[in-house]
Design a protein around this motif. Structure first.
Motif, PDB file in Angstrom:
ATOM      1  N   LEU A  31      34.942  33.927  32.343  1.00 37.08           N
ATOM      2  CA  LEU A  31      33.634  34.581  32.212  1.00 37.08           C
ATOM      3  C   LEU A  31      32.493  33.581  32.376  1.00 37.08           C
ATOM      4  CD1 LEU A  31      34.297  37.024  29.224  1.00 37.08           C
ATOM      5  CD2 LEU A  31      33.854  37.664  31.591  1.00 37.08           C
ATOM      6  N   ALA A  79      31.065  35.109  35.796  1.00 38.42           N
ATOM      7  CA  ALA A  79      30.416  36.381  35.460  1.00 38.42           C
ATOM      8  C   ALA A  79      29.141  36.619  36.261  1.00 38.42           C
ATOM      9  CB  ALA A  79      30.105  36.443  33.962  1.00 38.42           C
ATOM     10  N   ASP A 115      32.892  40.850  39.680  1.00 38.96           N
ATOM     11  CA  ASP A 115      33.054  42.021  38.825  1.00 38.96           C
ATOM     12  C   ASP A 115      34.180  41.772  37.829  1.00 38.96           C
ATOM     13  OD1 ASP A 115      35.635  43.822  39.842  1.00 38.96           O
ATOM     14  OD2 ASP A 115      34.791  42.494  41.365  1.00 38.96           O
ATOM     15  N   LEU A 116      34.252  42.612  36.800  1.00 38.30           N
ATOM     16  CA  LEU A 116      35.179  42.395  35.697  1.00 38.30           C
ATOM     17  C   LEU A 116      36.632  42.427  36.157  1.00 38.30           C
ATOM     18  CD1 LEU A 116      35.899  42.111  32.707  1.00 38.30           C
ATOM     19  CD2 LEU A 116      35.637  44.602  32.493  1.00 38.30           C
ATOM     20  N   TYR A 163      29.570  44.627  36.675  1.00 37.27           N
ATOM     21  CA  TYR A 163      29.027  43.264  36.679  1.00 37.27           C
ATOM     22  C   TYR A 163      28.246  43.049  35.384  1.00 37.27           C
ATOM     23  CZ  TYR A 163      30.066  43.022  41.670  1.00 37.27           C
ATOM     24  OH  TYR A 163      30.703  43.016  42.881  1.00 37.27           O
ATOM     25  N   PHE A 164      28.616  42.011  34.635  1.00 37.42           N
ATOM     26  CA  PHE A 164      27.918  41.703  33.391  1.00 37.42           C
ATOM     27  C   PHE A 164      26.535  41.113  33.672  1.00 37.42           C
ATOM     28  CE2 PHE A 164      32.317  41.319  31.617  1.00 37.42           C
ATOM     29  CZ  PHE A 164      32.186  42.281  30.637  1.00 37.42           C
TER      30      PHE A 164
END
Length: 427
Positions: free
Chosen positions: A371, A375, A379-380, A415-416
């Motif tokens: 992460l 990040a 994408d996750l 997406y964070f």
């Protein structure tokens, strides 16, 4: 697009997503034949400015050799000279760019439509199988480039971390030394992703359910996402959809299926259509994976240490968890269609999960690192595949392996947010 230009875009993706103003690019890229109007409309529908910039850069890589010089020209036309200079910094000066795109013949590719106008094929000019292929390809591309979840609320959402370390004697479960390291890492990480983080330690089974019930009763209407992280001993239970269960410090367990059920669209209406993410650092059972032999180029030195422990318990009957009448009106024993839910497990169902007493668990350490490094750009689901790969390379005591995985019912890319600096948000 040439491979060298793709590498330049990928290498500078963070700066492009951060600084590029997509609305300034649309007219120029349209007039130069790089994008069609339908493609630009699709990019505009992808969400925030950052989402549009990310999608524009991603789509440019598919638009042929003229796309990169066209991007450079459009940026200069709009006075954004710093980005072209950055992108061209690694270009060999002895190899000039292609001639300006406006003097070349324009060969326009077939546009990608979300809905194909099949009236164009009503004549007998095209056989039916060509129509089917055309429609199928367009439908596939439309799905592949579907928009991402809205993730620009501030704060983005709530993150509940339940960290069970000290287990009561009657539970017959060992204390989870090293779990506080995992908890601290994840608390800082999700604060940096703009979540309100609430940490609860050493909860009994009933207290776990009470915290999940309280989370489901919050008003999430101004949030875009919700995260639940479980750090505990785990076991294998019978299930309909989501395997595994996590133990309270008193011994009884809460099935993962029930944990996810608290936040589904039926029990938490303000999270309907929004991503609900669950990260489970616990064993999925008691079996130890000794792996299988691979070729030398697939192998690498063992990473696990002598202090590695497991979070395992023998398989448990579901009768003490799913069939027990609930004392909260919003809990359900069955799970409706689990849309917008992702459950990430530290290990494959049925197998143990390894934790270093000094460094924390393999899974959490790797998840935190991935992460931190990715990040801003990935994408996750892509990042979780990175976690799977990295953890799969570890070995405990030079012998045992671990394979994380996930049950993914998300409908879009996620997406964070990445804050420029960590700033804790009060729960």
């Amino acid at each position: 697009m040439e491979e060298r230009h793709k590498r330049i875009l990928q290498r500078n993706r963070v700066n492009l997503v951060s600084d590029l103003n997509p609305s300034d690019m649309y007219d120029g890229l349209l007039s130069k034949g790089i994008f069609t109007q339908d493609m630009i409309d699709e990019i505009k529908r992808s969400g925030t400015r950052r989402d549009q910039a990310r999608q524009l850069v991603r789509d440019l890589e598919t638009r042929g050799s003229r796309a990169f010089p066209a991007l450079i020209e459009c940026l200069r036309e709009k006075g954004q000279h710093s980005l072209p200079d950055l992108l061209l910094a690694g270009e060999p000066q002895s190899q000039p760019l292609p001639l300006p795109v406006h003097v070349r013949p324009v060969v326009r590719p077939l546009p990608v439509y979300s809905h194909v106008d099949t009236s164009k094929f009503e004549s007998n000019q095209f056989p039916n199988f060509i129509v089917w292929i055309y429609c199928g390809i367009n439908a596939c591309f439309s799905f592949m480039f579907s928009q991402s979840y809205k993730m620009d609320a501030s704060p983005c959402g709530h993150c509940l971390i339940i960290n069970n370390v000290d287990f009561e004697p009657q539970s017959e479960l060992n204390n989870r030394t090293g779990s506080n390291i995992d908890c601290d890492k994840l608390e800082r990480r999700f604060q940096s992703l703009n979540f309100i983080v609430l940490v609860k330690r050493n909860l009994k089974q009933k207290q776990i359910r009470q915290e999940l019930s309280a989370l489901s009763k919050k008003d999430h209407s101004q949030c875009d996402c919700c995260v639940v992280i479980m750090l505990s001993h785990g076991t294998e239970v019978s299930h309909n959809r989501f395997p595994g269960a996590v133990h309270g410090v008193d011994g009884p367990n809460v099935p993962v299926q029930l944990i996810t059920n608290y936040l589904n669209g039926q029990n938490c209406p303000s999270l309907q259509g929004k991503p609900k993410l669950f990260f489970i650092q616990a064993c999925g059972g008691g079996e130890r994976d000794t792996g299988f032999e691979v070729t030398p180029d697939e192998d690498r030195p063992c990473i696990g240490g002598t202090d590695d422990q497991t979070d395992a318990m023998p398989m448990s009957s579901s009768s003490d968890s799913l069939s027990t009448p609930s004392d909260e009106p919003d809990a359900r024993a069955t799970l409706p269609t689990p849309s917008d839910i992702l459950v990430s497990y530290s290990t494959f169902p049925g197998y143990v999960s390894w934790r270093d007493t000094q460094a924390g668990s393999w899974y959490v350490e790797t998840l935190d690192n991935v992460l931190e490094d990715n990040a801003a750009d990935n994408d996750l689901v892509t990042m979780l595949m990175m976690v799977n790969h990295e953890v799969s390379q570890n070995s405990a005591k030079g012998l045992y392996k671990q394979m994380p995985g996930s049950f993914n019912f998300l409908r879009k890319l996620l997406y964070f947010q990445v804050l420029p600096c960590q700033r804790p948000i009060q729960a």
